[in-house]
Design an enzyme around this catalytic site. Structure first.
Site, PDB file in Angstrom:
ATOM      1  N   HIS A 123       2.295   7.822 -54.183  1.00 54.70           N
ATOM      2  CA  HIS A 123       3.067   8.683 -53.207  1.00 54.70           C
ATOM      3  C   HIS A 123       3.101   8.206 -51.862  1.00 54.70           C
ATOM      4  O   HIS A 123       2.120   7.491 -51.282  1.00 54.70           O
ATOM      5  CB  HIS A 123       2.290   9.915 -53.036  1.00 54.70           C
ATOM      6  CG  HIS A 123       2.919  10.742 -52.064  1.00 54.70           C
ATOM      7  ND1 HIS A 123       2.219  11.310 -50.739  1.00 54.70           N
ATOM      8  CD2 HIS A 123       4.169  11.832 -52.183  1.00 54.70           C
ATOM      9  CE1 HIS A 123       2.866  12.079 -50.278  1.00 54.70           C
ATOM     10  NE2 HIS A 123       3.822  12.455 -50.725  1.00 54.70           N
ATOM     11  N   HIS A 169       7.375   7.638 -42.740  1.00 56.49           N
ATOM     12  CA  HIS A 169       7.425   9.325 -43.195  1.00 56.49           C
ATOM     13  C   HIS A 169       7.974   9.782 -42.050  1.00 56.49           C
ATOM     14  O   HIS A 169       7.517   9.875 -40.922  1.00 56.49           O
ATOM     15  CB  HIS A 169       6.066   9.539 -43.202  1.00 56.49           C
ATOM     16  CG  HIS A 169       5.419  10.867 -43.784  1.00 56.49           C
ATOM     17  ND1 HIS A 169       4.334  11.494 -43.879  1.00 56.49           N
ATOM     18  CD2 HIS A 169       6.308  11.680 -44.569  1.00 56.49           C
ATOM     19  CE1 HIS A 169       4.297  12.545 -44.330  1.00 56.49           C
ATOM     20  NE2 HIS A 169       5.584  12.705 -44.957  1.00 56.49           N
TER      21      HIS A 169
END
Length: 551
Positions: A123, A169
């Site tokens: 992830h 991110h």
């Protein structure tokens, strides 16, 4: 019934020490040497068959072990005697390379569809630390691939000039890394630890022009390694075996393009007006002005339609054609209801949504994942890159249980343990009961005990147990000689978690090492068990000697 005995443990890393071996090992040696002082290859073969459960072991196998032990222990290629004294036999038992606890090679069937496998999944694979302020780097991607991870996640965002693509991110303070840098790292390290396919899951925040640029970068970087399906949405996913040395893209397809019903687009070089109004279709907001020379209009206001050049209307956009595992954004109930209708897809759920889903749709999730892919990802509040219980996903058939590989903790140790199975290739075949169409597994049912096999067993909730050895006085090679038994209902999904601590009366016990072992892979007999640090890095000289019995 299954059990194991902890025989010996090195709790320091200063190399091998010549301490007194366990009496049990001495007696075992005496049993097979018939009063002699050396164990011959034939006697070693008997030991392998009767104690280690290797029923097909041959004298040639034993001779090879003797040769390897003498070479490693005495550093002599050719030795005058072809047998082992007790010290060499003990060396063999404690060798992780010569006497591992499970098969070091790939041994499972690899020709089933991808949906029949648990896949080692990362992830936010590019993050070096926490989810909010850490740097993004290809270094963590390379590390994950070297560890055997097969699914790499990249979040794609436009750069500050809107003409390039960064990986970061989104909506955080994480420092970006260029997409090309990440692709190059994957291309160079994809198959350094496993021949089986690497899947790149893309979280795409790009407009069509940058999607086209991403497609070009992906195609040019991976070349023939890139797998492009023959059909846009396959009925069934291919197998890991057929996809060896291939890289697959998984993401949501770009927004559907609608063709103008009227024959109105002129792309000839003589066209004087290169911009035109398109007629109303379903709603006034769908009226757009486009440059007819461009194949696809850049998305401007989030509408679900766009228009394409008539001359290319029958050719799929390059970005779309790269998608081997299409992700579908829909309500879980809708996906479950249509689990076996149409094409195979991937659906993603957060760990919280999974917990809610298993409460009311547990059996349906198992059925859905027999054909389709389910990816689970950490909840957004795990800012420190912690992880969650992977067994909730695994026991319901989820193939991609995505973890923050840069973190550490017991959940990540369990992830490491699961994918030590099947030769560490990153693909572990699901147990038959999770892919059985005739009798769909219900994780809520109370099941009968199948086998009775400390430390810790992790798996289906009914199989979670913790036991502890007695404390031994501080010494270089403590010997416990204790035995624990565990009753297991689903040994196929159980992990044996071992943790070693140095006892301290005055303060918190010092961590000595840990490991997690897939119970279904364990070989009976006495084996060397390597220990790892908190981050999952192997210790060079810290090992356990353990005996496993399945009754």
């Amino acid at each position: 019934m299954g059990s194991y005995r902890v025989c010996c443990c090195f709790t320091r890393r200063f190399g091998f020490t010549e301490s007194e071996p366990p009496s049990e090992i001495k007696e075992l040696f005496k049993k097979y040497v018939d009063g002699g002082y050396y164990m011959t290859p034939e006697q070693l073969r008997r030991f392998l068959v009767e104690e280690q459960g290797l029923s097909d072991a041959t004298t040639a196998d034993a001779e090879k072990i003797v040769e390897d032990v003498l070479n490693q222990r005495h550093h002599i290629a050719k030795f005058t005697r072809n047998s082992l004294p007790f010290e060499d036999f003990f060396f063999f038992l404690f060798s992780v390379q010569l006497n591992p606890p499970f098969k070091p090679k790939i041994h499972q069937e690899m020709s089933a569809p991808l949906s029949h496998y648990f896949i080692y999944t990362g992830h936010n694979s590019y993050l070096t630390g926490n989810q909010l302020t850490s740097d993004c780097s290809d270094r963590l991607i390379i590390k994950a691939l070297k560890q055997g991870v097969r699914v790499i996640e990249l979040d794609l965002w436009p750069n500050s000039n809107k003409d390039g693509i960064n990986v970061l991110h989104g909506r955080t303070l994480t420092a970006p890394v260029d997409l090309q840098t990440c692709l190059k790292a994957i291309n160079e390290h994809a198959f350094c630890s496993s021949d089986y396919p690497v899947i790149i899951t893309l979280e795409d925040h790009l407009k069509p022009k940058l999607q086209a640029k991403a497609a070009q970068m992906i195609t040019q970087t991976f070349g023939t390694l890139l797998y492009c399906p023959d059909q846009e949405k396959p009925e069934e996913f291919p197998s890991p075996e057929t996809l060896k040395h291939k890289i697959l893209i998984s993401t949501k397809p770009p927004k559907e393009c609608l063709e103008a019903e009227t024959d109105m687009v002129d792309v000839s070089s003589n066209a004087s007006d290169r911009r035109m109004d398109l007629p109303d279709l379903q709603h006034p907001s769908q009226r757009k002005i486009i440059n007819v020379v461009e194949t696809e209009e850049e998305e401007g206001n989030g509408n679900d339609v766009c228009y394409i050049d008539k001359s290319q209307r029958f050719e799929p956009p390059a970005y779309r054609s790269l998608i081997a595992i299409p992700q579908r954004k829909c309500r879980l109930e809708e996906a479950i209801k249509n689990y076996d209708q149409g094409k195979a897809i991937r659906v993603s759920l957060s760990e919280q949504k999974l917990e809610k889903a298993v409460a009311s749709h547990g059996k349906d999730l198992v059925r859905f994942t027999q054909k389709n892919m389910l990816r689970i990802y950490p909840k957004g509040t795990r800012f420190n890159s912690s992880n969650y219980n992977p067994f909730v996903g695994w026991t319901h058939g989820a193939q991609m249980v995505a973890f923050n590989m840069q973190g550490y903790g017991r959940s990540l140790w369990q992830m490491h343990g699961m994918f030590r199975a099947n030769g560490g290739c990153g693909y572990v075949k699901k147990p038959h009961f999770l892919i059985d169409n005739d009798q769909v597994f219900d994780p809520k049912l109370k099941l009968p005990m199948k086998v009775t096999l400390k430390v810790g067993i992790a798996g289906v909730r009914a199989d979670e147990t913790m036991q502890m050895t007695a404390v031994k006085d501080d010494q270089w090679t403590p010997i416990w000689n204790e035995e624990f038994s565990f009753l297991l209902t689903v040994p196929e999904l159980a992990l044996l978690r071992v943790e070693v601590y140095e006892y301290d009366n005055d303060k918190k016990d010092d961590f000595g090492g840990q490991t997690c072992l897939p119970v279904s892979e364990l070989k009976p007999g006495i084996h060397a068990i390597p220990l790892y640090n908190r981050k999952g890095e192997i210790f060079n000289s810290v090992k356990l000697l353990m005996r496993f019995q399945f009754l």
